[in-house]
Structures are given as C-alpha cells and as structure tokens.
Design a protein around this motif. Structure first.
Motif, PDB file in Angstrom:
ATOM      1  N   HIS A   1     -13.698  -7.484  14.690  1.00 56.63           N
ATOM      2  CA  HIS A   1     -12.596  -8.034  15.488  1.00 56.63           C
ATOM      3  C   HIS A   1     -11.899  -6.906  16.237  1.00 56.63           C
ATOM      4  CE1 HIS A   1     -12.998 -12.102  14.010  1.00 56.63           C
ATOM      5  NE2 HIS A   1     -13.228 -11.577  12.805  1.00 56.63           N
ATOM      6  N   ALA A   2     -11.318  -7.259  17.389  1.00 57.80           N
ATOM      7  CA  ALA A   2     -10.665  -6.266  18.241  1.00 57.80           C
ATOM      8  C   ALA A   2      -9.370  -5.783  17.607  1.00 57.80           C
ATOM      9  CB  ALA A   2     -10.385  -6.866  19.613  1.00 57.80           C
ATOM     10  N   GLY A   3      -9.238  -4.464  17.466  1.00 58.92           N
ATOM     11  CA  GLY A   3      -7.994  -3.853  17.002  1.00 58.92           C
ATOM     12  C   GLY A   3      -7.146  -3.439  18.196  1.00 58.92           C
ATOM     13  N   PRO A   4      -6.041  -2.751  17.967  1.00 59.42           N
ATOM     14  CA  PRO A   4      -5.196  -2.273  19.069  1.00 59.42           C
ATOM     15  C   PRO A   4      -6.000  -1.404  20.039  1.00 59.42           C
ATOM     16  CG  PRO A   4      -4.090  -1.964  16.959  1.00 59.42           C
ATOM     17  CD  PRO A   4      -5.487  -2.372  16.643  1.00 59.42           C
ATOM     18  N   GLY A   5      -5.841  -1.669  21.329  1.00 61.27           N
ATOM     19  CA  GLY A   5      -6.535  -0.872  22.343  1.00 61.27           C
ATOM     20  C   GLY A   5      -8.006  -1.201  22.497  1.00 61.27           C
ATOM     21  N   GLN A   6      -8.457  -2.300  21.872  1.00 63.34           N
ATOM     22  CA  GLN A   6      -9.882  -2.673  21.930  1.00 63.34           C
ATOM     23  C   GLN A   6     -10.036  -4.107  22.453  1.00 63.34           C
ATOM     24  OE1 GLN A   6     -10.792  -2.210  17.718  1.00 63.34           O
ATOM     25  NE2 GLN A   6     -11.783  -0.223  18.118  1.00 63.34           N
ATOM     26  N   ILE A   7     -11.259  -4.426  22.869  1.00 64.13           N
ATOM     27  CA  ILE A   7     -11.618  -5.813  23.170  1.00 64.13           C
ATOM     28  C   ILE A   7     -12.899  -6.145  22.419  1.00 64.13           C
ATOM     29  CG2 ILE A   7     -10.541  -5.835  25.457  1.00 64.13           C
ATOM     30  CD1 ILE A   7     -13.367  -5.455  26.670  1.00 64.13           C
ATOM     31  N   ARG A   8     -13.127  -7.443  22.184  1.00 63.74           N
ATOM     32  CA  ARG A   8     -14.398  -7.867  21.607  1.00 63.74           C
ATOM     33  C   ARG A   8     -15.146  -8.685  22.648  1.00 63.74           C
ATOM     34  NH1 ARG A   8     -15.750 -11.803  16.429  1.00 63.74           N
ATOM     35  NH2 ARG A   8     -15.434 -13.448  17.974  1.00 63.74           N
ATOM     36  N   ILE A   9     -16.464  -8.512  22.681  1.00 67.02           N
ATOM     37  CA  ILE A   9     -17.293  -9.286  23.603  1.00 67.02           C
ATOM     38  C   ILE A   9     -18.365 -10.061  22.838  1.00 67.02           C
ATOM     39  CG2 ILE A   9     -16.972  -7.745  25.584  1.00 67.02           C
ATOM     40  CD1 ILE A   9     -19.789  -6.551  24.979  1.00 67.02           C
ATOM     41  N   ALA A  10     -18.720 -11.206  23.414  1.00 59.58           N
ATOM     42  CA  ALA A  10     -19.963 -11.879  23.039  1.00 59.58           C
ATOM     43  C   ALA A  10     -21.055 -11.152  23.827  1.00 59.58           C
ATOM     44  CB  ALA A  10     -19.901 -13.347  23.420  1.00 59.58           C
ATOM     45  N   VAL A  11     -21.932 -10.488  23.118  1.00 59.96           N
ATOM     46  CA  VAL A  11     -22.894  -9.567  23.739  1.00 59.96           C
ATOM     47  C   VAL A  11     -23.985 -10.325  24.497  1.00 59.96           C
ATOM     48  CG1 VAL A  11     -24.639  -7.793  23.246  1.00 59.96           C
ATOM     49  CG2 VAL A  11     -22.449  -7.772  22.018  1.00 59.96           C
ATOM     50  N   ARG A  12     -24.168  -9.946  25.757  1.00 58.27           N
ATOM     51  CA  ARG A  12     -25.281 -10.485  26.552  1.00 58.27           C
ATOM     52  C   ARG A  12     -26.444  -9.497  26.620  1.00 58.27           C
ATOM     53  NH1 ARG A  12     -23.806 -14.790  29.940  1.00 58.27           N
ATOM     54  NH2 ARG A  12     -22.242 -15.991  28.798  1.00 58.27           N
TER      55      ARG A  12
ATOM     56  N   ALA B   1     -22.895  -5.026  27.314  1.00 59.04           N
ATOM     57  CA  ALA B   1     -22.205  -5.833  28.326  1.00 59.04           C
ATOM     58  C   ALA B   1     -22.082  -7.241  27.775  1.00 59.04           C
ATOM     59  CB  ALA B   1     -22.996  -5.832  29.630  1.00 59.04           C
ATOM     60  N   GLY B   2     -21.004  -7.923  28.149  1.00 60.41           N
ATOM     61  CA  GLY B   2     -20.833  -9.280  27.657  1.00 60.41           C
ATOM     62  C   GLY B   2     -19.549  -9.912  28.166  1.00 60.41           C
ATOM     63  N   VAL B   3     -19.192 -11.046  27.547  1.00 59.10           N
ATOM     64  CA  VAL B   3     -18.025 -11.823  27.952  1.00 59.10           C
ATOM     65  C   VAL B   3     -16.912 -11.593  26.931  1.00 59.10           C
ATOM     66  CG1 VAL B   3     -17.161 -14.141  28.435  1.00 59.10           C
ATOM     67  CG2 VAL B   3     -19.522 -13.546  29.026  1.00 59.10           C
ATOM     68  N   VAL B   4     -15.724 -11.207  27.417  1.00 59.59           N
ATOM     69  CA  VAL B   4     -14.588 -10.927  26.528  1.00 59.59           C
ATOM     70  C   VAL B   4     -14.199 -12.195  25.760  1.00 59.59           C
ATOM     71  CG1 VAL B   4     -12.171 -10.179  26.425  1.00 59.59           C
ATOM     72  CG2 VAL B   4     -13.738  -9.146  28.095  1.00 59.59           C
ATOM     73  N   ASP B   5     -14.103 -12.086  24.426  1.00 61.01           N
ATOM     74  CA  ASP B   5     -13.628 -13.253  23.649  1.00 61.01           C
ATOM     75  C   ASP B   5     -12.461 -12.929  22.721  1.00 61.01           C
ATOM     76  OD1 ASP B   5     -14.959 -12.077  21.477  1.00 61.01           O
ATOM     77  OD2 ASP B   5     -15.657 -14.011  20.723  1.00 61.01           O
ATOM     78  N   GLU B   6     -12.073 -11.644  22.635  1.00 64.07           N
ATOM     79  CA  GLU B   6     -10.852 -11.252  21.924  1.00 64.07           C
ATOM     80  C   GLU B   6     -10.256 -10.039  22.638  1.00 64.07           C
ATOM     81  OE1 GLU B   6     -12.017 -12.158  17.227  1.00 64.07           O
ATOM     82  OE2 GLU B   6     -11.424 -10.147  17.832  1.00 64.07           O
ATOM     83  N   VAL B   7      -8.924 -10.039  22.773  1.00 63.14           N
ATOM     84  CA  VAL B   7      -8.229  -8.912  23.389  1.00 63.14           C
ATOM     85  C   VAL B   7      -7.236  -8.363  22.370  1.00 63.14           C
ATOM     86  CG1 VAL B   7      -6.722  -8.177  25.276  1.00 63.14           C
ATOM     87  CG2 VAL B   7      -8.492  -9.884  25.705  1.00 63.14           C
ATOM     88  N   GLY B   8      -7.363  -7.093  22.027  1.00 62.59           N
ATOM     89  CA  GLY B   8      -6.490  -6.473  21.029  1.00 62.59           C
ATOM     90  C   GLY B   8      -5.099  -6.182  21.561  1.00 62.59           C
ATOM     91  N   ASP B   9      -4.187  -5.840  20.658  1.00 63.13           N
ATOM     92  CA  ASP B   9      -2.825  -5.462  21.043  1.00 63.13           C
ATOM     93  C   ASP B   9      -2.868  -4.241  21.969  1.00 63.13           C
ATOM     94  OD1 ASP B   9      -1.874  -7.444  19.440  1.00 63.13           O
ATOM     95  OD2 ASP B   9      -1.442  -6.137  17.729  1.00 63.13           O
ATOM     96  N   GLU B  10      -1.867  -4.141  22.835  1.00 64.16           N
ATOM     97  CA  GLU B  10      -1.688  -3.010  23.745  1.00 64.16           C
ATOM     98  C   GLU B  10      -2.754  -2.924  24.840  1.00 64.16           C
ATOM     99  OE1 GLU B  10      -1.492   0.449  21.168  1.00 64.16           O
ATOM    100  OE2 GLU B  10      -0.407  -0.757  19.707  1.00 64.16           O
TER     101      GLU B  10
ATOM    102  N   ALA C   1     -25.349  -3.302  30.745  1.00 60.59           N
ATOM    103  CA  ALA C   1     -25.399  -2.810  29.359  1.00 60.59           C
ATOM    104  C   ALA C   1     -25.910  -1.383  29.299  1.00 60.59           C
ATOM    105  CB  ALA C   1     -26.293  -3.713  28.519  1.00 60.59           C
ATOM    106  N   ALA C   2     -26.797  -1.037  30.228  1.00 58.77           N
ATOM    107  CA  ALA C   2     -27.405   0.296  30.240  1.00 58.77           C
ATOM    108  C   ALA C   2     -26.480   1.359  30.818  1.00 58.77           C
ATOM    109  CB  ALA C   2     -28.697   0.253  31.054  1.00 58.77           C
ATOM    110  N   ALA C   3     -25.338   0.947  31.365  1.00 54.10           N
ATOM    111  CA  ALA C   3     -24.505   1.870  32.144  1.00 54.10           C
ATOM    112  C   ALA C   3     -23.393   2.540  31.348  1.00 54.10           C
ATOM    113  CB  ALA C   3     -23.887   1.121  33.330  1.00 54.10           C
ATOM    114  N   GLY C   4     -23.116   2.106  30.123  1.00 56.82           N
ATOM    115  CA  GLY C   4     -21.968   2.628  29.385  1.00 56.82           C
ATOM    116  C   GLY C   4     -22.099   4.094  29.006  1.00 56.82           C
ATOM    117  N   VAL C   5     -23.019   4.388  28.096  1.00 57.72           N
ATOM    118  CA  VAL C   5     -23.203   5.768  27.632  1.00 57.72           C
ATOM    119  C   VAL C   5     -23.761   6.643  28.755  1.00 57.72           C
ATOM    120  CG1 VAL C   5     -24.555   7.236  26.078  1.00 57.72           C
ATOM    121  CG2 VAL C   5     -23.408   5.201  25.187  1.00 57.72           C
TER     122      VAL C   5
END
Length: 300
Positions: free
Chosen positions: A24-35, A68-77, A117-121
């Motif tokens: 689950h997304a903590g502060p300063g994080q988001i969670r995605i459903a991974v595509r 890469a994916g669709v945001v489904d949780e947004v953390g605090d801050e 998805a290949a572009a992050g790192v």
C-alpha cells in the motif's frame, strides 16, 4: 495479488509467479495496478544472491525496480496525481499485479505501456549520467555500451540536446545504433583509436555504461579524468573518473518528467521485448546473458 518471487537464491529456474501480500502507498508514494514492469540487471543480481554479502536468504524475495500502470492509491503528502492517472516510474518489488512507486511521471496516451515500463530505471540513470557530464549542443559524447537499456536511452538524450554521439556495441548492434543516430564503434582492443577516428576531433565526455573497457583507456579520450562517468566500473574512481550509483546524484522526479516528455515527443524510442509474467524466467536468462538490445519487459 500475484507477484514474481523466489524463496532461495539461484538462477531464473527458482522464480515463481504466485500469491503475495498486497503493498500500500505510504507518505510520498503512489500505488499502481501494474500494466508492465521491466527487467534490469540488478534484478538477476538480487535473484542470484550476488548482492547478499554472503548472507543466507531470509523469507521470500521479490523483484522489480520500475513499472507503468494506473494509479489506484495516493499516499499522504502527494500532489499532482489522482486515482485513474496513467504513470510510469521507479519503486521496489514492481514485478507484481500492484506496486508502490517512489518517483513517477505521467505517461502520454501515445506511449505504449511496455515502453513506459522500460523507461524508469534506464531513464533516470541516463539523465543522471548526461547531466553529471554537463553534455550540451555541439559536444561529442562517447557512450561505452550504447545498445543496452541505459546506453540506448543515454544516446538519445544526448542527441536531443544537440550533441554528437559515438557509441560502442557488438557488430550485430551497429545498425541499431545508426538507427538511433549514433556513430557505432566496435568493442575491444583499439577502442580508443576507433573513437578518436569517429570523433574527428576532441571527445568532451565519456559515459561508461558497460564497465568492460579499462578506465585508463576511457580517460585517455578526454581532457580531464572527471569527464568520464561510470555506472558499471566501481574501481574507476581510483583513476580520477566519477562513479555514480544514484543517491545524492539522483533527481528522479525531474529526470522522469524529462523522460516522459521525450517519449511523448517521439524523441526517445525504447525497443522492448515483452514476456508474460509466467514466462519471466526466459527474460531473466536473456538479461543474464548480457546481450540485450533495448529492454526486457514483463506484462500481466
């Protein structure tokens, strides 16, 4: 949810696509459903225990550093992103149905999920190398290892800035480098002479992605040893070159925003090979072989 996992260090054969606890997304994080989630060399280094310091395996191991994916949780801050947004970015344990990201950027509708998805790192690492070398229009940059995930992105980022780019690769990847806009040279003995001939003048900077060429040879190409930056040769610093592994050098949100814009403008093209998650072992074997053109991506 299901996630790629392993319970003992080993080769790709120990990987399993199986049930795992949801993050689950903590502060300063988001969670995605991974595509889509990419495979990076660090993944198989974790899998094989290469980074364990000789300590035995504790519990279950999970893999993946970008997706890469669709945001489904947004953390605090967290601001500027909402549930339902399409994003790509970096996190941990991203090779799963759901993943938490610590740094991200918007994915343009025109950009394929696997490419994003290949572009992050690769994108953050490339931006860091090109920025640390202070590459500008009119400069000549040599990328040692130009056909892999990071190398190919770095080549294109430097070209987008107006630099001239020379890049090394095996003969089989020379046409690919020409397609990207780089001048290809072969690896191995005599490399520095081939780079000088291709440059037709001074070389301003060297980005060592592969870690295969002796650092002294790379330093011989540039006016100052500090104009060699390596992500692959950790001993390069002893010769006066700079080694970067992220940390304070890294500006991930800014880097990913830049990568997202280049992808949207079609100034950055990332070749991908995709594999379903239950065939992840194949992708890991290819990654371990070291002969990858572009990026390997897992899709649910």
């Amino acid at each position: 949810m299901r996630a790629l996992q392993f319970s003992t260090y080993g080769g790709p054969e120990v990987l399993q696509w199986a049930e795992a606890p949801e993050p689950h997304a903590g502060p300063g994080q988001i969670r995605i459903a991974v595509r889509a989630a990419s495979v990076n060399p660090i993944d198989w280094k974790v899998l094989t225990g290469m980074l364990s310091g000789g300590e035995p395996m504790q519990g279950t191991g999970y893999l993946g550093y970008d997706a890469a994916g669709v945001v489904d949780e947004v953390g605090d801050e967290v601001t500027g992103v909402t549930v339902g947004d399409e994003v790509f970015g970096r996190g941990q344990y991203t090779q799963a149905e759901y993943a938490v990201l610590d740094a991200w950027a918007a994915k343009a509708p025109s950009v394929d999920w696997a490419v994003a998805a290949a572009a992050g790192v690769a994108g953050e690492t490339s931006e860091r190398g090109v920025r640390l070398l202070d590459v500008h229009a009119g400069d000549t940059l040599f990328v040692d290892g130009g056909a892999g995930g990071v190398g190919a992105v770095a080549v294109q980022m430097a070209l987008a800035l107006g630099a001239k780019v020379i890049a090394s690769a095996s003969e089989a990847n020379h046409d690919y480098l020409r397609e990207l806009g780089a001048i290809p040279v072969g690896y191995g003995q005599g490399l520095a002479d081939r780079v000088r001939a291709a440059a037709g003048g001074p070389v301003d900077a060297v980005f060592d992605v592969a870690g295969k060429t002796p650092v002294e040879e790379l330093i011989s190409l540039v006016p100052e040893p500090s104009q060699v930056v390596s992500i692959a040769n950790y001993a390069a610093g002893q010769a006066g070159a700079r080694v970067t592994g992220g940390g304070a050098d890294s500006h991930p949100m800014e880097a990913l925003a830049e990568v997202g814009e280049l992808l949207a403008q079609n100034k950055l093209v990332i070749k991908v090979q995709t594999f379903p998650f239950d065939r992840a072992a194949e992708a890991y074997r290819i990654s371990q072989s070291g002969h990858v053109r572009g990026k390997l991506v897992l899709v649910p």
